[in-house]
Write an enzyme that holds these catalytic residues in place. Structure first.
Site, short mmCIF file in Angstrom:
data_model
loop_
_atom_site.label_atom_id
_atom_site.label_comp_id
_atom_site.label_asym_id
_atom_site.label_seq_id
_atom_site.Cartn_x
_atom_site.Cartn_y
_atom_site.Cartn_z
N SER A 1 0.84 -1.20 0.00
CA SER A 1 0.00 0.00 0.00
C SER A 1 0.88 1.25 0.00
O SER A 1 2.11 1.15 0.04
CB SER A 1 -0.91 -0.01 1.22
OG SER A 1 -0.14 -0.01 2.39
N SER A 2 0.23 2.40 -0.05
CA SER A 2 0.92 3.70 -0.02
C SER A 2 1.83 3.95 -1.21
O SER A 2 2.85 4.63 -1.09
CB SER A 2 1.74 3.87 1.27
OG SER A 2 0.91 3.73 2.38
N LEU A 3 1.50 3.39 -2.35
CA LEU A 3 2.31 3.68 -3.55
C LEU A 3 1.83 4.96 -4.23
O LEU A 3 2.46 5.43 -5.17
CB LEU A 3 2.25 2.52 -4.55
CG LEU A 3 2.91 1.22 -4.13
CD1 LEU A 3 2.84 0.20 -5.26
CD2 LEU A 3 4.36 1.44 -3.74
N ASP A 55 -5.44 -8.82 -1.54
CA ASP A 55 -6.19 -8.69 -0.28
C ASP A 55 -7.54 -9.37 -0.46
O ASP A 55 -8.20 -9.19 -1.49
CB ASP A 55 -6.51 -7.22 0.05
CG ASP A 55 -5.28 -6.41 0.39
OD1 ASP A 55 -4.21 -7.01 0.54
OD2 ASP A 55 -5.42 -5.17 0.50
N THR A 87 12.24 -6.55 -10.49
CA THR A 87 10.94 -6.60 -11.17
C THR A 87 10.05 -7.72 -10.65
O THR A 87 8.88 -7.79 -10.98
CB THR A 87 11.11 -6.82 -12.69
OG1 THR A 87 11.72 -8.10 -12.90
CG2 THR A 87 11.96 -5.75 -13.32
N GLN A 118 6.03 -8.73 -11.30
CA GLN A 118 5.61 -9.95 -12.01
C GLN A 118 4.55 -10.69 -11.20
O GLN A 118 3.53 -11.13 -11.71
CB GLN A 118 6.81 -10.89 -12.19
CG GLN A 118 7.90 -10.36 -13.11
CD GLN A 118 9.09 -11.31 -13.13
OE1 GLN A 118 8.94 -12.52 -12.97
NE2 GLN A 118 10.27 -10.77 -13.35
N CYS A 129 -12.70 25.73 12.56
CA CYS A 129 -13.67 24.89 13.28
C CYS A 129 -13.35 24.84 14.77
O CYS A 129 -13.58 25.82 15.47
CB CYS A 129 -13.74 23.51 12.63
SG CYS A 129 -15.34 22.74 12.89
N ARG A 161 -20.39 19.71 15.61
CA ARG A 161 -21.62 19.61 16.39
C ARG A 161 -21.86 20.86 17.22
O ARG A 161 -22.98 21.25 17.44
CB ARG A 161 -21.51 18.44 17.38
CG ARG A 161 -21.83 17.13 16.79
CD ARG A 161 -22.05 16.03 17.81
NE ARG A 161 -22.16 14.81 17.04
CZ ARG A 161 -21.13 14.07 16.70
NH1 ARG A 161 -19.93 14.38 17.14
NH2 ARG A 161 -21.29 12.99 15.97
N HIS A 215 -14.84 24.65 7.13
CA HIS A 215 -13.53 24.13 6.73
C HIS A 215 -13.14 24.64 5.34
O HIS A 215 -13.41 23.97 4.34
CB HIS A 215 -13.55 22.60 6.72
CG HIS A 215 -13.61 22.00 8.08
ND1 HIS A 215 -12.48 21.68 8.81
CD2 HIS A 215 -14.67 21.70 8.87
CE1 HIS A 215 -12.83 21.20 9.98
NE2 HIS A 215 -14.16 21.19 10.04
N GLU A 249 -10.40 24.67 3.95
CA GLU A 249 -9.33 23.87 3.33
C GLU A 249 -9.86 22.87 2.29
O GLU A 249 -9.14 22.49 1.37
CB GLU A 249 -8.50 23.12 4.38
CG GLU A 249 -9.19 21.97 5.13
CD GLU A 249 -9.97 22.41 6.37
OE1 GLU A 249 -10.35 23.60 6.44
OE2 GLU A 249 -10.19 21.58 7.26
N1 GLN Z 1 -15.31 19.33 18.07
C1 GLN Z 1 -15.86 20.51 17.52
C2 GLN Z 1 -17.34 20.36 17.19
O1 GLN Z 1 -17.84 19.27 17.04
C3 GLN Z 1 -15.09 20.96 16.30
C4 GLN Z 1 -15.16 20.02 15.13
C5 GLN Z 1 -14.12 20.28 14.09
O2 GLN Z 1 -13.12 20.94 14.32
N2 GLN Z 1 -14.29 19.69 12.93
O3 GLN Z 1 -18.03 21.35 17.06
#
Ligand code: GLN
Length: 537
Positions: free
Chosen positions: A13-15, A148, A188, A192, A382, A463, A508, A510
């Protein structure tokens, strides 16, 4: 006719199967072919939502609120394939669906079996993902390693695809390892063997991508070709290079991998359009400054726990013509008494990432206070935003002992809590807020300036919320609420007053950053971090 490419992995894994699949997607798209990406995870979990980032890397959240494997993040960053619930298939989902149908009597008394019922459900899902959009080619990454036990039903389903769809519409690309043994010789044999294993279950790979420390010689390719029945020109060398992962598509392109794929599938490439991608790589190679970002959190032993944040920081840095160095600051070490001056030495900006649970929280609060008081640019995501709020409540608003009910259910000042605990808003319940939603940004704030728009959409996974009951007290004490949900009901982002650059966001950002379209908040955060440093000198 739609085309299907199955990407399998051999030897270990991780290739980098996810990156290889995403890179092939990027290349096809760069030549005018619309793609759809699908990830198969052979584990029994229904989704990645309950999996620990320690073990499995980050949970990537999609617009439609699916909690998925981090490879979907790679697909999002490399291609414009939709990423959502439909683009991820796990053994858990397949069995859940087949068992549900069985209980409903949908199989009309027949024996429900691995073949055809499980394999049919797998195929149905792949086709459903494909039909969801106008994609010409669907790239299906089969997780796990050939051999696997748990991958067998998926490989069997992909074998059947050839019959169902016609050989000319299905391609098998196998990623394998060609290791250097005793530092001298490329071997190799593992390749194979793993191809032999595939052939035993009826799959003859069309293309081999050979991972290894060195480029394969023509001689080696000939040998691999002889043993695997893959024509020599379809044996590609995926050798290690000291560059960014975003250069992989260009490295494949140089070897003509995309032309080989398109020829085999009977597709005609359009004029290449990869200028934005190439520009990103050029800027990367030309960038001379490095911005140092301190990431104040936990789970730091596994780099993939914050995969999308690392990538978004990288994109944001390149957008400013710089590279980023991410310095891990372990909040638990701060709790154990590590000096803040030492922990934050030569740091240009602080990022406090998301997370769950009590561990390391007090250290994050101490670090957040340091960033606020020392005027270091700070981005809280968050949990990171919740930390910024709790710190402000304790040390500026005078709410001693303020906390989130997640970390102390008995706190005297629950500035962050579950919505159901916040009396006036009952309808949400204690479930996770997941997926894409709208935020309204206030004029004159850092976040509004960053996005250049009063309304944005980003993804959530949490949450707890800043308490509606404490919002006034916090705002009176100077904390700026810079973004809210529609109707002004919940806090989506905050900013510290009298501070060069700070923003905490409940969502988020990101997850929506791409190399060719960096998330604006990350770009602004990096810009401020670079600016702060220049001023110092
Ligand atoms: N634990 C926090 C919440 O549930 C923040 C969650 C997070 O950072 N994704 O609100």
């Amino acid at each position: 006719m739609k085309k299907y490419i199955f990407v399998t992995g051999g030897v270990c894994s991780s290739l980098g199967k996810g990156l290889a699949s995403a890179s092939i997607g990027a290349l096809l798209e760069g030549h005018g072919i619309k793609v759809c990406m699908v990830k198969i995870d052979p584990y029994l979990n229904v989704d990645a939502g309950t999996m620990s980032p320690y073990q499995h890397g980050e949970v990537y959240v999609t617009d439609d609120g699916a909690e998925t494997d981090l490879d979907l993040g790679n697909y999002y960053r490399f291609t414009s394939s939709p990423v959502g619930l439909k683009n991820t298939i796990t053994t858990g989902q397949i069995y859940q669906e087949v068992i549900r149908k069985e209980r409903e009597g949908k199989y009309l008394g027949r024996t429900v079996q691995m073949i055809p019922h499980i394999t049919d459900e797998i195929k149905r899902r792949i086709v459903a993902a494909t039909n969801e959009n106008e994609a010409k080619v669907t790239i299906i990454e089969v997780g796990g390693t050939v051999g696997d036990l748990e991958s067998v039903p998926f490989l069997e389903a992909s074998r059947q695809f050839v019959n169902d769809m016609g050989k000319e519409n299905v391609l098998f690309i196998h990623l394998t390892l060609v290791p250097l043994v005793a530092g001298e010789e490329l071997k190799t044999k593992p390749t194979q063997h793993s191809v032999k294993e595939l052939r035993e279950i009826g799959i003859q790979p069309d293309i081999l991508l050979c991972r290894g420390p060195e480029e394969l010689t023509e001689e080696m390719k000939k040998k691999i070709s002889l043993f695997t029945n893959v024509e020599k020109r379809s044996v590609f060398s995926a050798y290690d290079v000291d560059t960014t992962v975003y250069e992989i598509p260009l490295i494949y392109r140089e070897q003509g991998l995309h032309l080989n794929v398109m020829e085999k599938l009977g597709l005609t490439p359009e004029k290449p359009q990869m200028a934005a991608w190439e520009k990103f790589i050029r800027t990367f190679h030309n960038s001379k400054t490095t911005v140092r970002i301190g990431m104040l959190g936990k789970y730091l032993n596994l780099t993939d726990s914050y995969k999308s944040i690392n990538e978004a920081l990288f994109h944001g840095a390149i957008a400013n013509g710089a590279r980023v160095e991410i310095v891990k600051i372990d909040s638990e070490e701060i709790e154990e008494g590590k000096k803040l001056e030492e922990a934050f030495k030569d740091i240009d900006g602080i990022l406090i990432p998301g997370g769950f649970g009590k561990r390391g929280i007090e250290g994050m609060l101490t670090g957040a206070r340091y960033a606020r008081e020392k005027r270091i640019p700070c981005l809280g995501i968050c949990l990171g935003m919740q930390i910024m709020v709790i710190e402000y409540a304790r040390n500026v608003a005078g709410l001693k002992g303020a906390n989130s009910t997640e970390f102390n259910p008995e706190t005297v000042a629950p500035v962050v809590s579950l919505l159901e605990e916040q009396m006036d808003v009952k309808e949400y319940g204690g479930t996770m807020r997941l997926g894409r939603s709208e935020s309204h940004l206030k004029d004159g704030t850092k976040i509004r300036e960053a996005y250049g728009s009063p309304m944005i959409f980003e993804r959530h996974r949490h949450r707890y919320e800043v308490s509606v009951r404490y919002r006034d007290v916090l705002e009176e004490a100077g904390l700026m609420v810079s973004g809210v949900t529609p109707g002004n009901s919940l806090v989506e982002s905050v900013q510290w007053p009298d501070h060069p650059w700070s923003t905490g966001v409940q969502f988020h950002p990101e997850f929506t950053s791409k190399p060719t379209a960096p998330n604006p908040l990350f770009a602004a955060f990096i810009k401020a971090s670079l600016a702060g440093r220049k001023k110092e000198k």
